[in-house]
Structure formats: structure tokens, C-alpha cells
Design a protein around this motif. Structure first.
Motif, PDB file in Angstrom:
ATOM      1  N   CYS A  27       0.903  -1.368   0.075  1.00 49.16           N
ATOM      2  CA  CYS A  27       0.076  -0.060   0.068  1.00 49.16           C
ATOM      3  C   CYS A  27       1.006   1.224   0.110  1.00 49.16           C
ATOM      4  CB  CYS A  27      -1.060   0.123   1.245  1.00 49.16           C
ATOM      5  SG  CYS A  27      -0.801   0.677   2.617  1.00 49.16           S
ATOM      6  N   HIS A  28       0.264   2.225  -0.812  1.00 48.57           N
ATOM      7  CA  HIS A  28       1.330   3.524  -0.885  1.00 48.57           C
ATOM      8  C   HIS A  28       0.626   4.708  -0.048  1.00 48.57           C
ATOM      9  CE1 HIS A  28       1.987   7.099  -3.771  1.00 48.57           C
ATOM     10  NE2 HIS A  28       3.144   7.194  -2.775  1.00 48.57           N
ATOM     11  N   LEU A  29       1.494   4.801   0.963  1.00 40.72           N
ATOM     12  CA  LEU A  29       0.976   6.190   1.836  1.00 40.72           C
ATOM     13  C   LEU A  29       1.844   7.383   1.727  1.00 40.72           C
ATOM     14  CD1 LEU A  29       0.498   4.174   5.102  1.00 40.72           C
ATOM     15  CD2 LEU A  29      -1.299   4.612   3.463  1.00 40.72           C
ATOM     16  N   ALA A  30       1.238   8.188   1.133  1.00 39.79           N
ATOM     17  CA  ALA A  30       2.009   9.585   0.980  1.00 39.79           C
ATOM     18  C   ALA A  30       1.257  10.778   1.743  1.00 39.79           C
ATOM     19  CB  ALA A  30       2.001  10.090  -0.564  1.00 39.79           C
ATOM     20  N   VAL A  59       3.853  20.438   8.294  1.00 39.76           N
ATOM     21  CA  VAL A  59       2.867  20.455   9.023  1.00 39.76           C
ATOM     22  C   VAL A  59       3.117  19.485  10.321  1.00 39.76           C
ATOM     23  CG1 VAL A  59       0.495  19.288   9.402  1.00 39.76           C
ATOM     24  CG2 VAL A  59       1.185  20.339   6.920  1.00 39.76           C
ATOM     25  N   SER A  60       2.487  20.107  11.462  1.00 41.49           N
ATOM     26  CA  SER A  60       2.752  19.698  12.792  1.00 41.49           C
ATOM     27  C   SER A  60       3.054  18.016  12.854  1.00 41.49           C
ATOM     28  CB  SER A  60       1.636  20.054  13.906  1.00 41.49           C
ATOM     29  OG  SER A  60       0.412  19.244  13.895  1.00 41.49           O
ATOM     30  N   ASP A  61       3.884  17.428  13.781  1.00 40.91           N
ATOM     31  CA  ASP A  61       4.078  16.157  13.718  1.00 40.91           C
ATOM     32  C   ASP A  61       2.812  15.450  14.197  1.00 40.91           C
ATOM     33  OD1 ASP A  61       6.740  16.425  13.078  1.00 40.91           O
ATOM     34  OD2 ASP A  61       7.572  16.581  15.096  1.00 40.91           O
ATOM     35  N   ASP A  62       2.104  16.069  15.222  1.00 38.73           N
ATOM     36  CA  ASP A  62       0.663  15.389  15.846  1.00 38.73           C
ATOM     37  C   ASP A  62       0.013  15.107  14.797  1.00 38.73           C
ATOM     38  OD1 ASP A  62       2.084  15.289  18.251  1.00 38.73           O
ATOM     39  OD2 ASP A  62       0.862  16.994  19.162  1.00 38.73           O
ATOM     40  N   LEU A  63      -0.283  15.955  13.802  1.00 40.39           N
ATOM     41  CA  LEU A  63      -1.137  16.064  12.764  1.00 40.39           C
ATOM     42  C   LEU A  63      -0.813  14.752  11.676  1.00 40.39           C
ATOM     43  CD1 LEU A  63      -3.095  18.921  10.978  1.00 40.39           C
ATOM     44  CD2 LEU A  63      -2.447  16.943   9.796  1.00 40.39           C
ATOM     45  N   VAL A  64       0.532  14.839  11.256  1.00 44.51           N
ATOM     46  CA  VAL A  64       0.752  13.787  10.317  1.00 44.51           C
ATOM     47  C   VAL A  64       0.938  12.427  10.930  1.00 44.51           C
ATOM     48  CG1 VAL A  64       1.570  15.032   8.493  1.00 44.51           C
ATOM     49  CG2 VAL A  64       3.143  14.695  10.397  1.00 44.51           C
ATOM     50  N   VAL A  65       1.261  12.090  12.262  1.00 47.92           N
ATOM     51  CA  VAL A  65       1.477  11.094  12.872  1.00 47.92           C
ATOM     52  C   VAL A  65      -0.003  10.440  12.932  1.00 47.92           C
ATOM     53  CG1 VAL A  65       2.051   9.824  14.933  1.00 47.92           C
ATOM     54  CG2 VAL A  65       3.603  11.279  13.714  1.00 47.92           C
ATOM     55  N   GLY A  66      -0.860  11.312  13.378  1.00 45.66           N
ATOM     56  CA  GLY A  66      -2.294  10.824  13.421  1.00 45.66           C
ATOM     57  C   GLY A  66      -2.651  10.067  12.159  1.00 45.66           C
ATOM     58  N   ILE A  67      -2.618  10.928  10.964  1.00 47.23           N
ATOM     59  CA  ILE A  67      -2.868  10.345   9.833  1.00 47.23           C
ATOM     60  C   ILE A  67      -2.491   9.074   9.428  1.00 47.23           C
ATOM     61  CG2 ILE A  67      -2.689  10.540   7.291  1.00 47.23           C
ATOM     62  CD1 ILE A  67      -2.963  13.311   7.475  1.00 47.23           C
ATOM     63  N   ILE A  68      -0.987   8.966   9.693  1.00 43.17           N
ATOM     64  CA  ILE A  68      -0.203   7.654   9.485  1.00 43.17           C
ATOM     65  C   ILE A  68      -0.723   6.547  10.132  1.00 43.17           C
ATOM     66  CG2 ILE A  68       2.025   6.729   9.678  1.00 43.17           C
ATOM     67  CD1 ILE A  68       1.612   7.969   6.737  1.00 43.17           C
ATOM     68  N   ASP A  69      -0.975   6.759  11.559  1.00 48.05           N
ATOM     69  CA  ASP A  69      -1.274   5.801  12.699  1.00 48.05           C
ATOM     70  C   ASP A  69      -2.730   5.086  12.245  1.00 48.05           C
ATOM     71  OD1 ASP A  69       0.877   5.558  14.200  1.00 48.05           O
ATOM     72  OD2 ASP A  69      -0.191   6.994  15.790  1.00 48.05           O
ATOM     73  N   GLU A  70      -3.418   6.252  11.474  1.00 51.72           N
ATOM     74  CA  GLU A  70      -4.925   5.468  11.313  1.00 51.72           C
ATOM     75  C   GLU A  70      -4.649   4.553   9.843  1.00 51.72           C
ATOM     76  OE1 GLU A  70      -7.690   8.902  10.980  1.00 51.72           O
ATOM     77  OE2 GLU A  70      -8.689   7.544   9.565  1.00 51.72           O
ATOM     78  N   ALA A  71      -3.913   5.204   9.087  1.00 53.47           N
ATOM     79  CA  ALA A  71      -3.650   4.531   7.558  1.00 53.47           C
ATOM     80  C   ALA A  71      -3.116   3.217   7.941  1.00 53.47           C
ATOM     81  CB  ALA A  71      -2.836   5.272   6.687  1.00 53.47           C
ATOM     82  N   ARG A  74      -5.064   0.100   8.363  1.00 48.28           N
ATOM     83  CA  ARG A  74      -5.840  -0.793   7.161  1.00 48.28           C
ATOM     84  C   ARG A  74      -5.638  -2.143   6.830  1.00 48.28           C
ATOM     85  NH1 ARG A  74      -4.713   4.014   2.810  1.00 48.28           N
ATOM     86  NH2 ARG A  74      -5.680   5.758   3.712  1.00 48.28           N
ATOM     87  N   PRO A  75      -6.263  -2.974   6.732  1.00 48.11           N
ATOM     88  CA  PRO A  75      -6.139  -4.312   6.381  1.00 48.11           C
ATOM     89  C   PRO A  75      -5.105  -4.505   5.229  1.00 48.11           C
ATOM     90  CG  PRO A  75      -8.506  -4.133   6.848  1.00 48.11           C
ATOM     91  CD  PRO A  75      -7.904  -2.899   6.816  1.00 48.11           C
ATOM     92  N   SER A  76      -5.476  -3.490   4.190  1.00 45.51           N
ATOM     93  CA  SER A  76      -4.453  -3.566   2.938  1.00 45.51           C
ATOM     94  C   SER A  76      -3.011  -3.091   3.228  1.00 45.51           C
ATOM     95  CB  SER A  76      -5.180  -2.532   1.986  1.00 45.51           C
ATOM     96  OG  SER A  76      -5.054  -1.206   2.452  1.00 45.51           O
ATOM     97  N   CYS A  77      -2.663  -2.591   4.435  1.00 44.70           N
ATOM     98  CA  CYS A  77      -1.443  -2.138   4.774  1.00 44.70           C
ATOM     99  C   CYS A  77      -0.645  -3.360   5.591  1.00 44.70           C
ATOM    100  CB  CYS A  77      -1.462  -0.776   5.431  1.00 44.70           C
ATOM    101  SG  CYS A  77      -1.844   0.370   4.276  1.00 44.70           S
ATOM    102  N   ALA A  78      -1.246  -4.273   5.881  1.00 43.40           N
ATOM    103  CA  ALA A  78      -0.841  -5.355   6.893  1.00 43.40           C
ATOM    104  C   ALA A  78       0.328  -6.091   6.179  1.00 43.40           C
ATOM    105  CB  ALA A  78      -1.887  -6.306   7.156  1.00 43.40           C
TER     106      ALA A  78
END
Ligand code: AP5
Ligand code: ZN
Length: 213
Positions: A27-30, A59-71, A74-78
Motif C-alpha cells: 500500500c502506498h501512503l503519501a 505540518v505539525s508532527d501530531d497531525l501527520v502522525v495521526g494520519i499515518i497511525d490511522e492508515a 488498514r487491512p491492505s497495509c498489513a
């Protein structure tokens, strides 16, 4: 495989990612793409990120880390993922490691796209993108079949708001000051592979293939 692509604006991360994604079923997470989508949809997160992005700051670390943690949930990223444009600070790298440790996995390889700053302005100011698909073109190096139109849909291509020579300078400063230490962070773990990103896109793809074989 779990791979990180790191390098300055215009080094080719977004160009190489779809090929890697296909060949290794990752999975591609940009984070840049995710943030631009949030800005376009005017979500609270997008509204918070917009000012920093427009001026070429991080952008703030908390904001992007939040996005990545959530992504990453995803089952597709397992099975594996490509991180494109993340982590960009040592704090982001440490938080990523902590999240992966909880899942009992770790980063396999960090591809460090090496390229001279002087080449990047031409790459950035010539880039055209198809916003719906994320496909990108270059007026000189990868021109669309019909000028200004996406090859597949025929829809109009646009330029990114931060793709000006002026904003590029700020993005480069952010890269050298905040992201170069990230490369050092992973170099200490012995997982960094340098990629000669000045070469043509096909040659770079070959080099990446070899380094992941
Ligand atoms: P982001 O979207 O990640 O931008 P960036 O890192 O500046 O990288 P680019 O997308 O500009 O470059 P690329 O390497 O993908 O180049 P491409 O392959 O398209 O981030 C944008 C903003 O979001 C940041 O400034 C920040 O504000 C925020 N942000 C994002 N992530 C964040 C994070 N983790 N923390 C905090 N803030 C964050 O290639 C460029 C052009 O060159 C294309 O036209 C392409 O066709 C052409 N090209 C590619 N390869 C070649 C080649 N080998 N030869 C000739 N031309 C080529
Ligand atoms: Zn990109």
C-alpha cells in the motif's frame, strides 16, 4: 516489505511509488497526497494543514502522525507499505517505530533519493498532475500525449500551489534542516540504501528494483 522513500521535493518519490506498489503489492501512503485531499475537502485537518503547506513549511508532527497511525491500521497495509514523504522529522520516525513495535514489525529499507538541489527547480516547476488519480507528468521529461490533458481520462492537468520556485526554496530548507537527520537516524540502524535520483526515471526504477531484490 515495509519501505520508506526519503528525498527532497521533486526527487521522484511519487513517480517511483506506483511502480513499487504494483510490483510488490504494497500500500502506498503519501502524507503530501493525503494532506492535499484533506485541504481539497476542507476537513478540519485540511484547514489546519493548509497554511503550512502553502508556504512550504512542515505540518505539525501530531497531525501527520495521526494520519499515518490511522492508515497503518488498514487491512491492505498489513502485508507491507511504501511511506512516501513520511517520516520527515526525527520525532515522526520515533513515533512510527513505536507504532510498528506494537504490531511486532519493523521497517525493512529506507531508500534515500540523492540529488543535487540545482536540478529540482526544473523538475518542480514543470510538473503537472491529474488531481483525481494523482498521476503526474512533466512538461519536458514525461509529457502527456495531449498537452494539459490526462492520458487516461482526458481531464485537465493542474499545477500544485506549492510548486513555484519561491516555495521550493522553503521546502528545500525544511528538507535539509528537519529531514536530513531522519536519514541519519535510519543509517544508524543500517537500513539505508542510497539511490542516484538524478538519473532518468527508468534507470532509477532499475536501481530500486535491484536494491529490493
Ligand atoms: P509532498 O507532497 O510530500 O511534497 P515533497 O516532499 O515536496 O515531494 P514532491 O511530491 O514535490 O516530490 P516527489 O519526490 O514526489 O517528485 P515527483 O516524483 O512528483 O509534501 C507537500 C507538503 O505537505 C510539504 O511541504 C508539507 O507542508 C506537507 N507534508 C507532507 N508530508 C509531511 C510530513 N510527513 N510532515 C510534515 N508535513 C508534511 O517528481 C517531480 C517531477 O519530476 C514530476 O513532474 C516527474 O514527472 C519528474 N520526474 C520524476 N523523476 C524524474 C527523473 N528521474 N528524471 C526526470 N524527471 C523526473
Ligand atoms: Zn510526491
Amino acid at each position: 516489505k515495509r519501505i520508506i522513500l526519503v528525498g527532497p521535493p521533486g526527487c521522484g518519490k511519487g513517480t517511483q511509488s506506483p511502480i513499487l506498489k504494483e510490483e510488490h503489492c504494497l500500500c502506498h501512503l503519501a502524507t503530501g497526497d493525503m494532506l492535499r485531499a484533506a485541504v481539497a475537502q476542507q476537513t478540519p485537518l485540511g484547514l489546519e494543514a493548509k497554511a503550512a503547506m502553502d508556504k512550504g513549511a512542515l505540518v505539525s508532527d501530531d497531525l501527520v502522525v495521526g494520519i499515518i497511525d490511522e492508515a497503518l491500521q488498514r487491512p491492505s497495509c498489513a502485508k507491507g507499505f511504501i511511506l512516501d514523504g513520511f517520516p520527515r522529522t526525527v520525532v515522526q520516525a520515533q513515533k512510527l517505530d513505536a507504532a510498528l513495535e506494537k504490531q511486532g514489525v519493523k521497517i525493512d529499507k529506507v531508500l534515500d533519493f540523492e540529488i543535487d538541489d540545482s536540478i529540482l527547480e526544473e523538475r518542480i516547476t514543470g510538473r503537472w498532475i491529474h488531481p483525481a488519480s494523482g498521476r503526474s507528468y512533466h512538461s519536458k521529461f514525461a509529457p502527456p500525449k495531449v498537452s494539459g490533458k490526462d492520458d487516461i481520462t482526458g481531464e485537465a492537468l493542474i499545477q500544485r500551489k506549492d510548486d513555484t520556485a519561491e516555495v521550493l526554496k522553503k521546502r528545500l530548507t525544511s528538507f535539509h534542516e528537519q529531514t536530513t537527520p531522519v536519514i541519519e537516524y535510519y543509517a544508524q540502524k543500517g537500513i539505508v540504501k542510497k539511490i542516484e535520483a538524478e538519473k532518468s526515471a527508468n534507470v532509477v526504477t532499475e536501481e530500486i528494483r535491484k536494491s529490493l531484490a
